[in-house]
Write an enzyme that holds these catalytic residues in place. Structure first.
Site, PDB file in Angstrom:
ATOM      1  N   ALA A  66      65.412  50.264  16.806  1.00  0.00           N
ATOM      2  CA  ALA A  66      66.847  50.038  16.968  1.00  0.00           C
ATOM      3  C   ALA A  66      67.427  49.724  15.599  1.00  0.00           C
ATOM      4  CB  ALA A  66      67.062  48.865  17.921  1.00  0.00           C
ATOM      5  N   GLY A 105      62.093  50.656  19.076  1.00  0.00           N
ATOM      6  CA  GLY A 105      62.840  51.639  19.859  1.00  0.00           C
ATOM      7  C   GLY A 105      62.440  53.066  19.520  1.00  0.00           C
ATOM      8  N   GLU A 108      59.432  53.615  21.553  1.00  0.00           N
ATOM      9  CA  GLU A 108      59.887  53.629  22.952  1.00  0.00           C
ATOM     10  C   GLU A 108      60.557  54.966  23.291  1.00  0.00           C
ATOM     11  OE1 GLU A 108      61.951  49.785  22.355  1.00  0.00           O
ATOM     12  OE2 GLU A 108      61.089  49.281  24.310  1.00  0.00           O
ATOM     13  N   GLU A 128      58.734  44.360  17.508  1.00  0.00           N
ATOM     14  CA  GLU A 128      59.873  43.511  17.872  1.00  0.00           C
ATOM     15  C   GLU A 128      59.551  42.025  17.801  1.00  0.00           C
ATOM     16  OE1 GLU A 128      59.135  46.364  19.277  1.00  0.00           O
ATOM     17  OE2 GLU A 128      60.940  47.434  19.904  1.00  0.00           O
TER      18      GLU A 128
HETATM   19  N1  3HC Z   1      67.491  48.760  11.314  1.00  0.00           N
HETATM   20  C1  3HC Z   1      68.338  48.700  10.262  1.00  0.00           C
HETATM   21  N2  3HC Z   1      67.924  48.796   8.982  1.00  0.00           N
HETATM   22  C2  3HC Z   1      66.606  48.979   8.767  1.00  0.00           C
HETATM   23  C3  3HC Z   1      65.680  49.067   9.813  1.00  0.00           C
HETATM   24  C4  3HC Z   1      66.166  48.954  11.145  1.00  0.00           C
HETATM   25  N3  3HC Z   1      65.356  49.052  12.208  1.00  0.00           N
HETATM   26  N4  3HC Z   1      64.445  49.240   9.288  1.00  0.00           N
HETATM   27  C5  3HC Z   1      64.608  49.290   7.967  1.00  0.00           C
HETATM   28  N5  3HC Z   1      65.903  49.126   7.637  1.00  0.00           N
HETATM   29  C6  3HC Z   1      66.488  49.173   6.293  1.00  0.00           C
HETATM   30  C7  3HC Z   1      65.982  48.037   5.415  1.00  0.00           C
HETATM   31  O1  3HC Z   1      66.784  46.883   5.566  1.00  0.00           O
HETATM   32  C8  3HC Z   1      66.089  48.633   4.034  1.00  0.00           C
HETATM   33  O2  3HC Z   1      67.435  48.541   3.639  1.00  0.00           O
HETATM   34  P1  3HC Z   1      67.817  48.360   2.088  1.00  0.00           P
HETATM   35  O3  3HC Z   1      67.226  49.556   1.396  1.00  0.00           O
HETATM   36  O4  3HC Z   1      69.291  48.311   2.120  1.00  0.00           O
HETATM   37  O5  3HC Z   1      67.173  47.059   1.670  1.00  0.00           O
HETATM   38  C9  3HC Z   1      65.780  50.098   4.262  1.00  0.00           C
HETATM   39  O6  3HC Z   1      65.981  50.329   5.650  1.00  0.00           O
HETATM   40  C10 3HC Z   1      64.356  50.488   3.923  1.00  0.00           C
HETATM   41  O7  3HC Z   1      63.470  49.585   4.556  1.00  0.00           O
HETATM   42  P2  3HC Z   1      62.184  49.001   3.800  1.00  0.00           P
HETATM   43  O8  3HC Z   1      62.574  48.519   2.457  1.00  0.00           O
HETATM   44  O9  3HC Z   1      61.556  48.051   4.738  1.00  0.00           O
HETATM   45  O10 3HC Z   1      61.333  50.333   3.636  1.00  0.00           O
HETATM   46  P3  3HC Z   1      59.772  50.563   3.777  1.00  0.00           P
HETATM   47  O11 3HC Z   1      59.559  51.999   3.536  1.00  0.00           O
HETATM   48  O12 3HC Z   1      59.029  49.549   2.993  1.00  0.00           O
HETATM   49  O13 3HC Z   1      59.429  50.255   5.312  1.00  0.00           O
HETATM   50  C11 3HC Z   1      59.666  50.393   7.693  1.00  0.00           C
HETATM   51  C12 3HC Z   1      59.908  51.080   6.321  1.00  0.00           C
HETATM   52  C13 3HC Z   1      58.172  50.270   7.970  1.00  0.00           C
HETATM   53  C14 3HC Z   1      60.297  51.244   8.750  1.00  0.00           C
HETATM   54  C15 3HC Z   1      60.287  48.983   7.663  1.00  0.00           C
HETATM   55  O14 3HC Z   1      61.616  49.072   7.215  1.00  0.00           O
HETATM   56  C16 3HC Z   1      60.321  48.266   8.983  1.00  0.00           C
HETATM   57  O15 3HC Z   1      59.351  47.679   9.373  1.00  0.00           O
HETATM   58  N6  3HC Z   1      61.481  48.304   9.667  1.00  0.00           N
HETATM   59  C17 3HC Z   1      61.722  47.552  10.865  1.00  0.00           C
HETATM   60  C18 3HC Z   1      61.044  48.157  12.054  1.00  0.00           C
HETATM   61  C19 3HC Z   1      61.349  47.367  13.286  1.00  0.00           C
HETATM   62  O16 3HC Z   1      61.257  46.166  13.321  1.00  0.00           O
HETATM   63  N7  3HC Z   1      61.723  48.069  14.346  1.00  0.00           N
HETATM   64  C20 3HC Z   1      62.051  47.430  15.592  1.00  0.00           C
HETATM   65  C21 3HC Z   1      63.527  47.185  15.635  1.00  0.00           C
HETATM   66  S1  3HC Z   1      64.008  46.266  17.067  1.00  0.00           S
HETATM   67  C22 3HC Z   1      64.011  47.395  18.319  1.00  0.00           C
HETATM   68  O17 3HC Z   1      63.651  48.526  18.119  1.00  0.00           O
HETATM   69  C23 3HC Z   1      64.509  46.899  19.648  1.00  0.00           C
HETATM   70  C24 3HC Z   1      64.240  47.882  20.751  1.00  0.00           C
HETATM   71  O18 3HC Z   1      63.063  47.542  21.395  1.00  0.00           O
HETATM   72  C25 3HC Z   1      65.346  47.900  21.760  1.00  0.00           C
END
Ligand code: 3HC
Length: 695
Positions: A66, A105, A108, A128
């Site tokens: 998400a 997500g 998912e 998450e």
């Molecule tokens: N939403 C919004 N922004 C995000 C994001 C997300 N899910 N994931 C990454 N970003 C942004 C970061 O803030 C960063 O922004 P910036 O360049 O402005 O600082 C940019 O994307 C790049 O991210 P990273 O610096 O972390 O890049 P990496 O290549 O090192 O890592 C990644 C990539 C492994 C995808 C890592 O960003 C990550 O772990 N992201 C989060 C994944 C996550 O937690 N997903 C679950 C979200 S909650 C959800 O899905 C709820 C659902 O169940 C309903």
């Protein structure tokens, strides 16, 4: 502004429709992406020329989840569930084609497809929990249906990213296609499915593993018990567990209902808000306004470290771990050998736990060279001094380094509190001098404070930060002040803990409150662990503090079997009557009437003193932003991540309350205690502390 049309497109490869998401940086499921997927899936279903659909992403990764910036805000456009329903109920097979990371997500979405293929380097996960959440789009119901209860519990509560080959083994993926040929591989897979007339597989209908786990509550109980320490204080792991219980015991749609309800509880709570804040803080901490990302760095091909003690050795391991050769310098042969053998032992222990092969141990040891001559550091690109904490000693080392080490190299000090500007006066190139303050054990602790002196060059700062990143640390920039960000705040807390000791609270009373708050231990247990005799000298000891008296009695902490606490052979701590008597004697001498200090006062004086010091650090521009202070305390001192760090915590309490309480406790907080004007101003203006940024 991203629109569904700008982030999602569809093209035809014969009878296969390929939906391509292109929403940098990580194809997160923003409103535009969700709508883009939804519209294109509908279009593909309605198009009689299309027989199957492949969903894939451009750029560095499949959907990474998400859009975290949209979480908790009112939703616009189709929800993820509607998008998933459209795919899962499609009469034509939908195939997710994964590269990079399919997370949250994103996974998912893939689980609502009929099939999943990936390149070998891809990873899948439901992280998450790290955001204080649970997968809220069916992940907790679909994952266990494929991998079974035990693996699902493990994955959901750790947030671990699982490599593609393991996913294939577990049935999370149906096929692995050659690296770099995802589109071709996925289209070929789709054709095969059509040719073989494979049925449309819906994960929601797979019940076998759920039936097998039904009526076995002990599966969940033993998992809870085994992880109690790890989950202490966190809400999200338990919520994830309850969702899996629902998956086992309820029909799919009711399980989804339970998931939605439990997700709602988490998303509206403080813990998830804190953990989402930390997610962005961890990424922002690397950004330095006047040292942009393209600042030239010194290429570091060889590192020199002075001091092969606990600190120097730990620091050396960080570099050897990433393949950078290190020369370790010690004054005496036996100390050098001891240092190297401790490093070897550490690596061998890691190998015993199966996390390194013996070949890797030898490779890493092969990168370490011992020496007794500073001259051997002449061609190093980065030298880190980790000798005794004494200004004269450090300045002498730097003066010698100045004559020996090549021009252009970065000269770093690992001091934890000394003035980096003064150290820099010992050299003719103060621009090369920077602080690199590691936390013990330096090979384990994630935090690195990079300290910027008045004359430190941008290249030196950029190099130190880059080395932090390369070695897997989280680096925060600090200006020069006693104790920098972390230890200065620690000192403010210690002053309150010591003051309360003389007002009637025992060490274990204070420690318990901070432990219950979520810290790994309180200040007195921490002193016992580190050794009470750090900075204590027998010759000058005058029995003037509780600590001095304890040291004089040879109660120097865990290593001597006693300190503030008494310890048994297994190092279990017990409140000590000896310490209690010493404390009471001090109170009597000071003429203090012991009073009952409530847990609330203990917590507030310790933590609000930290908040106040943090605010001072901000107004003095020692830290770039409040969130950097939180990163330091979470990663260097174990401040509970679910409270977001001391600055974020202050906002959850309310700055007005913090200031009022500090005013109330003020007279007891020390003769030179003052409230930060910044804190007072923010409180009066109703603003947030955690959002303060300098520059
Ligand atoms: N939403 C919004 N922004 C995000 C994001 C997300 N899910 N994931 C990454 N970003 C942004 C970061 O803030 C960063 O922004 P910036 O360049 O402005 O600082 C940019 O994307 C790049 O991210 P990273 O610096 O972390 O890049 P990496 O290549 O090192 O890592 C990644 C990539 C492994 C995808 C890592 O960003 C990550 O772990 N992201 C989060 C994944 C996550 O937690 N997903 C679950 C979200 S909650 C959800 O899905 C709820 C659902 O169940 C309903």
């Amino acid at each position: 502004m991203a629109t569904p049309e700008s982030v999602a497109s569809m093209s035809l490869d014969g009878e296969i429709a390929v939906i391509m998401i292109d929403s940098p940086p990580v194809n997160a499921l923003s409103q535009a992406v969700r709508t883009g997927i939804y519209d294109n899936v509908r279009k593909a279903i309605d198009d009689p020329a299309v027989k199957a659909v492949v969903l894939m992403c451009a750029g560095r990764t499949f959907i990474a989840g998400a859009d975290i910036t949209e979480l908790g805000k009112p939703r616009q456009g189709p929800g993820l569930t509607e998008t998933q329903d459209a795919m899962e109920n499609s009469p034509k097979p939908v195939i997710a084609a994964i590269h990079g990371t399919a997370l949250g997500g994103g996974l998912e979405t893939a689980l609502a497809c009929h099939y999943r293929v990936a390149v070998p380097s891809a990873k899948c996960g439901l992280p998450e929990v790290k955001l204080g959440l649970l997968p809220g789009a069916g992940g907790t119901q679909r994952l266990p249906r494929i991998v079974g209860v035990e693996k699902a519990l493990e994955l959901l509560t750790s947030g671990e990213h699982v490599p593609a080959p393991t996913c294939l083994e577990w049935g999370l993926l149906d096929e692995i296609v050659p690296e770099g040929q995802l589109r071709e591989g996925a289209v070929a897979f789709a054709r095969r499915i059509l040719a073989e007339k494979r049925p449309l597989k819906r994960v929601r209908d797979m019940d076998e593993k759920m039936i097998a786990a039904r009526g076995k509550p002990e599966l969940f109980e033993s998992f809870r018990k085994a992880n109690a320490r790890k989950f202490r204080g966190f809400l999200a792991p338990e919520h994830n567990i309850r969702c899996v219980e629902a998956a086992v015991n309820l029909p799919f749609d009711e399980g989804i209902e339970a998931e939605r309800r439990l997700f709602g509880e988490l998303i509206s709570g403080t813990q998830s808000a804190a953990q989402r804040y930390v997610f962005f803080a961890e990424r922002e901490v690397w950004k330095i306004p006047d040292v942009p990302a393209d600042t030239p760095v010194v290429p570091v091909k060889k590192v020199g470290i002075i001091g092969a003690g606990t600190m120097g050795g730990g620091i050396a391991m960080n570099f050897a771990n990433v393949g950078i050769p290190v020369t370790l310098v010690e004054a005496k042969q036996d100390a050098l050998e001891r240092g190297l053998s401790v490093i070897r032992k550490n690596y061998e222990n890691t190998a015993k736990r199966g996390r390194l092969t013996m070949e890797q141990v030898e490779q890493r040891m092969g990168l370490l060279t011992g020496s007794m001559a500073l001259e051997s550091l002449a061609d190093c690109d980065l030298v880190i001094e980790a000798v005794f904490e004494n200004m004269d000693v450090k300045k002498e080392v730097f003066a010698r380094l100045d004559r020996i080490v090549k021009q252009g190299a970065v000269l770093a000090t690992n001091t934890s509190a000394l003035d980096v500007n003064e150290i820099a006066t010992a050299v003719a190139r103060p621009d090369a001098v920077v602080g690199m303050h590691y936390f013990s054990p330096a090979n384990v602790m994630r935090l690195l404070e990079v300290v910027r002196g008045d004359k430190t060059s941008k290249a030196a700062i950029a190099t130190a930060m880059q080395m932090g990143k390369k070695t897997g640390k989280i680096a925060a920039l600090s200006g020069v002040c006693p104790g920098f960000i972390g230890n200065r705040i620690l000192a403010a807390r210690t002053r309150q803990a010591q003051a309360m000791l003389l007002e009637g609270a025992m060490p274990w009373d204070i420690d318990k409150v901070l432990y219950d708050f979520g810290l790994p231990m309180g200040p007195f247990a921490m002193s016992d662990l580190a050794g009470l005799d750090i900075g204590w000298f027998k010759e000058t000891s005058k029995s003037s503090t509780v600590r001095e008296v304890l040291c004089e009695m040879d109660r120097r902490g865990q290593k001597t079997g006693a300190g503030y606490y008494d310890y048994d052979e297994k190092r279990n701590a017990k409140p000590s009557p000896v310490t209690e008597k010493i404390v009471r004697d001090f109170m009597a001498k000071a003429g203090n009437q012991p009073r009952t200090i409530t847990e609330q006062e203990i917590l507030e004086r310790c933590v609000y003193a930290m908040i106040n010091e943090g605010a001072k650090i901000l107004e003095e521009k020692i830290a770039i932003r409040a969130s950097d202070i939180d990163i330091v305390w979470i990663n260097g001192y174990g401040f509970p991540v679910y409270r977001g760090g001391p600055m974020f915590y202050a906002d959850t309490v309310g700055l007005k309350t913090v200031v009022e309480k500090l005013r109330e406790y003020g007279p007891r907080m020390g003769a030179d205690f003052t409230i930060s004007p910044l804190l007072e101003r923010l409180a009066a203006e109703g603003k947030r502390l955690s959002e303060v940024k300098n520059g």
